[in-house]
Each structure stands twice: as C-alpha cells, then as structure tokens.
Design a protein around this motif. Structure first.
Motif, short mmCIF file in Angstrom:
data_model
loop_
_atom_site.label_atom_id
_atom_site.label_comp_id
_atom_site.label_asym_id
_atom_site.label_seq_id
_atom_site.Cartn_x
_atom_site.Cartn_y
_atom_site.Cartn_z
N VAL A 4 0.84 -1.19 0.00
CA VAL A 4 0.00 0.00 0.00
C VAL A 4 0.88 1.25 0.00
CG1 VAL A 4 -1.87 -1.17 1.22
CG2 VAL A 4 -0.17 0.12 2.52
N THR A 5 0.28 2.35 -0.45
CA THR A 5 0.93 3.66 -0.43
C THR A 5 0.10 4.60 0.44
OG1 THR A 5 1.94 3.42 -2.61
CG2 THR A 5 1.62 5.66 -1.81
N LEU A 6 0.77 5.31 1.35
CA LEU A 6 0.11 6.26 2.24
C LEU A 6 0.79 7.61 2.09
CD1 LEU A 6 -0.12 4.00 5.43
CD2 LEU A 6 -1.92 4.41 3.74
N ARG A 7 -0.03 8.68 2.00
CA ARG A 7 0.50 10.03 1.88
C ARG A 7 -0.06 10.89 3.00
NH1 ARG A 7 -0.80 12.02 -3.97
NH2 ARG A 7 -2.49 10.50 -3.95
N MET A 8 0.81 11.58 3.73
CA MET A 8 0.40 12.41 4.85
C MET A 8 -0.06 13.78 4.36
SD MET A 8 0.85 10.30 7.25
CE MET A 8 1.74 8.77 7.54
N LEU A 9 -1.35 14.08 4.55
CA LEU A 9 -1.89 15.35 4.09
C LEU A 9 -1.79 16.44 5.14
CD1 LEU A 9 -5.18 14.28 2.27
CD2 LEU A 9 -2.90 14.57 1.31
N ASP A 10 -1.88 16.06 6.41
CA ASP A 10 -1.92 17.06 7.47
C ASP A 10 -1.34 16.48 8.74
OD1 ASP A 10 -2.38 19.56 8.48
OD2 ASP A 10 -4.52 19.59 7.99
N GLY A 11 -0.96 17.38 9.66
CA GLY A 11 -0.32 16.96 10.90
C GLY A 11 1.17 17.24 10.85
N VAL A 17 5.60 10.61 2.29
CA VAL A 17 4.97 9.61 1.42
C VAL A 17 5.64 8.26 1.68
CG1 VAL A 17 4.49 8.90 -0.95
CG2 VAL A 17 4.48 11.34 -0.36
N MET A 18 4.83 7.27 2.02
CA MET A 18 5.32 5.92 2.25
C MET A 18 4.77 5.02 1.14
SD MET A 18 5.53 7.65 5.09
CE MET A 18 3.89 7.69 5.75
N GLU A 19 5.66 4.58 0.25
CA GLU A 19 5.24 3.81 -0.91
C GLU A 19 5.56 2.33 -0.72
OE1 GLU A 19 5.60 6.69 -4.69
OE2 GLU A 19 7.56 6.13 -3.83
N ASN A 20 4.69 1.50 -1.31
CA ASN A 20 4.92 0.05 -1.40
C ASN A 20 5.20 -0.57 -0.04
OD1 ASN A 20 4.69 0.30 -4.24
ND2 ASN A 20 6.87 0.85 -4.37
N ARG A 89 -4.30 14.43 14.98
CA ARG A 89 -4.24 15.60 14.11
C ARG A 89 -3.71 15.24 12.71
NH1 ARG A 89 -2.26 17.35 19.12
NH2 ARG A 89 -3.51 18.99 20.11
N THR A 90 -3.47 13.97 12.48
CA THR A 90 -2.86 13.51 11.24
C THR A 90 -3.93 13.03 10.26
OG1 THR A 90 -0.87 12.81 12.44
CG2 THR A 90 -1.21 11.88 10.24
N VAL A 91 -3.79 13.47 9.01
CA VAL A 91 -4.70 13.04 7.94
C VAL A 91 -3.87 12.32 6.88
CG1 VAL A 91 -6.37 13.75 6.21
CG2 VAL A 91 -6.24 14.98 8.38
N ILE A 92 -4.31 11.13 6.50
CA ILE A 92 -3.57 10.26 5.60
C ILE A 92 -4.43 9.94 4.38
CG2 ILE A 92 -2.38 8.04 5.38
CD1 ILE A 92 -2.20 8.03 8.49
N LEU A 93 -3.86 10.07 3.20
CA LEU A 93 -4.54 9.69 1.96
C LEU A 93 -4.08 8.29 1.56
CD1 LEU A 93 -6.41 10.51 -0.38
CD2 LEU A 93 -4.40 11.48 -1.53
N PHE A 94 -5.04 7.39 1.34
CA PHE A 94 -4.74 6.00 1.00
C PHE A 94 -4.66 5.83 -0.51
CE2 PHE A 94 -6.48 1.73 -0.10
CZ PHE A 94 -5.40 0.98 0.38
N GLY A 95 -3.51 5.35 -0.98
CA GLY A 95 -3.34 5.06 -2.40
C GLY A 95 -2.39 6.00 -3.09
N SER A 96 -1.76 5.50 -4.13
CA SER A 96 -0.89 6.32 -4.97
C SER A 96 -1.73 7.10 -5.97
CB SER A 96 0.11 5.43 -5.72
OG SER A 96 -0.57 4.62 -6.66
N ARG A 97 -1.11 8.07 -6.63
CA ARG A 97 -1.82 8.81 -7.66
C ARG A 97 -2.32 7.87 -8.76
NH1 ARG A 97 -1.26 14.20 -8.27
NH2 ARG A 97 -1.07 14.03 -10.54
N GLU A 98 -1.50 6.87 -9.12
CA GLU A 98 -1.90 5.94 -10.17
C GLU A 98 -3.10 5.09 -9.73
OE1 GLU A 98 2.02 7.46 -10.75
OE2 GLU A 98 1.20 6.35 -9.04
N GLU A 99 -3.10 4.64 -8.48
CA GLU A 99 -4.20 3.82 -7.99
C GLU A 99 -5.50 4.61 -7.91
OE1 GLU A 99 -1.64 0.72 -5.18
OE2 GLU A 99 -2.19 2.69 -4.43
N ILE A 100 -5.40 5.86 -7.48
CA ILE A 100 -6.60 6.70 -7.42
C ILE A 100 -7.10 7.00 -8.82
CG2 ILE A 100 -7.49 8.96 -6.72
CD1 ILE A 100 -5.48 8.86 -4.38
#
Length: 221
Positions: A4-11, A17-20, A89-100
């Motif tokens: 999975v890929t996780l991207r930190m949006l806030d906090g 960005v944590m990939e693969n 306070r942390t917001v995380i987006l699930f998925g890479s740009r390609e997966e989304i």
C-alpha cells in the motif's frame, strides 16, 4: 502480501509519502510501529492496515481518540483508493496517484456503461493519469483546455523572507482546504459524499501537493 501507499496530508508529518509498504502495517506514536507519527493525539498503537480476502482493511486498535475514514468514525472498514484516514491531528490519503486515477477511470467507465462493480478489481489495459482523471469533463472544450495545464514549479533561490512569505501563503490555502475536507461525510453503506467524488479527489490531490510544497519550503537544502 499486498503493498500500500500512504501520503500524509496534514499533521506534524505532512508531506511524507510511504510507498509500497508490505501489509500488515501498524501506525501509532510508539516505536515498533511500521509508521511512527509525531502526534500526541495518536495512541501508542492506533490503527492496523492489513489484507483480508483480497481487500485492504483498516482496524482501529481501541485508540483513545478514535479513527475516521472520510469523516466517519470507524472501528473496522474496507479501504478504497482515495479514502482519507484521520488519526489524531494527522490526515492520511490511502493510495498512490496511479491507484486513485485507476479507480476514477473505472468509475467513469462504469457510469458510461451503466454498470456497477468492484472498482479495485483488475488492471486497466491503458495507463491512466490522475491529472487527466481529475480534469476529465464531458465538456470537450473545457477538457482540451485542461489538458494544457501543468503543475507549477517552486521558485529557486528564495531568501529567508521570501520563503517565509511563500510558506505563509501556502499555509493559508492548506488550512482552507482542510476545513472543506473536514466537512465531507461518506457513510460506509453509501458511495456518495457531500461533494461530488471527482471534486473531492481534486481537493485531496491539491492538499497532497500543498503538503509537499510546505515541507520543501520549510526545510530548504
């Protein structure tokens, strides 16, 4: 074993960005988690993300302040690419740009064909672009104009005052987007959110870009 890929949006960790990442993974404040967050409102071991029957499942590990997915409190939920996870306070987006992008393309194709189904199953024959999917429109004139847009580059060789001014400007935009995202509600048994899904993903992608800019501006080489 799913990745999975996780991207930190806030906090405090925004922009990371944590990939693969191989599942299962845990996220929390304590050392020993796959991802350790610098957030005092996150529990020592807050959430677990794992694969189960070819689905990616998020579980709240009885955290003190709870976990939200797309604005809804959850204890257990199947994740879809583009979901927004809030812990402390942390917001995380699930998925890479390609997966989304692939999910949006499948949604667009299903809408065109009048079909429903699992958006995550299989792989599209042709590569998809998130910039294309976010800009996609039935309006051919608008679509052709959107195709010419490119993300701007950060300016080079800023002095300290310029960096501070740019950081303040981007921070203002980031806060405005955060407030809008916080108003989104997406019940688990429905596919609709208060914002149209493509607009919502536009906002998430914009916030991801802004988080990256903020991190680069505040920590120059």
């Amino acid at each position: 074993m799913a990745e999975v890929t996780l991207r930190m949006l806030d906090g405090a960790d925004r922009g990371r960005v944590m990939e693969n990442l191989a599942t299962p993974i845990t996220i929390g404040r304590e050392e020993g988690n796959t991802i350790q967050l610098n957030d005092d409102r996150v529990s020592r071991f807050h959430i677990k993300i794992q694969e189960d029957h070819d689905k990616i499942v998020i579980t709240d590990l009885e955290s003190t302040n709870g976990t939200k997915v797309n604005g809804e409190d959850i204890s257990l939920r199947i994740l879809k690419y583009g979901d927004m996870i809030a812990v402390g306070r942390t917001v995380i987006l699930f998925g890479s740009r390609e997966e989304i992008a692939e999910r949006l393309a499948r949604l667009r194709n299903d809408e065109a064909d009048g079909q429903t189904g699992d958006l995550e199953a299989g792989i599209l024959d042709d590569a998809v672009s998130l910039d294309f999917e976010l800009g996609w429109s039935d309006d051919e004139d608008l679509q052709s104009a959107l195709h010419t847009l490119e993300p701007p580059e950060l300016p080079d060789r800023l002095d300290p005052i310029q960096s501070a001014q740019l950081s303040e400007l981007v921070e203002y935009l980031h806060i405005r987007v955060r407030r809008l995202l916080a108003s989104v509600q997406a019940p688990e048994d429905q596919d609709d959110v208060r914002l149209e899904l493509r607009q919502w993903q536009n906002l998430l992608d914009l916030q991801s870009r802004l988080a990256d800019y903020l991190r680069r501006v505040s920590d120059p080489e």
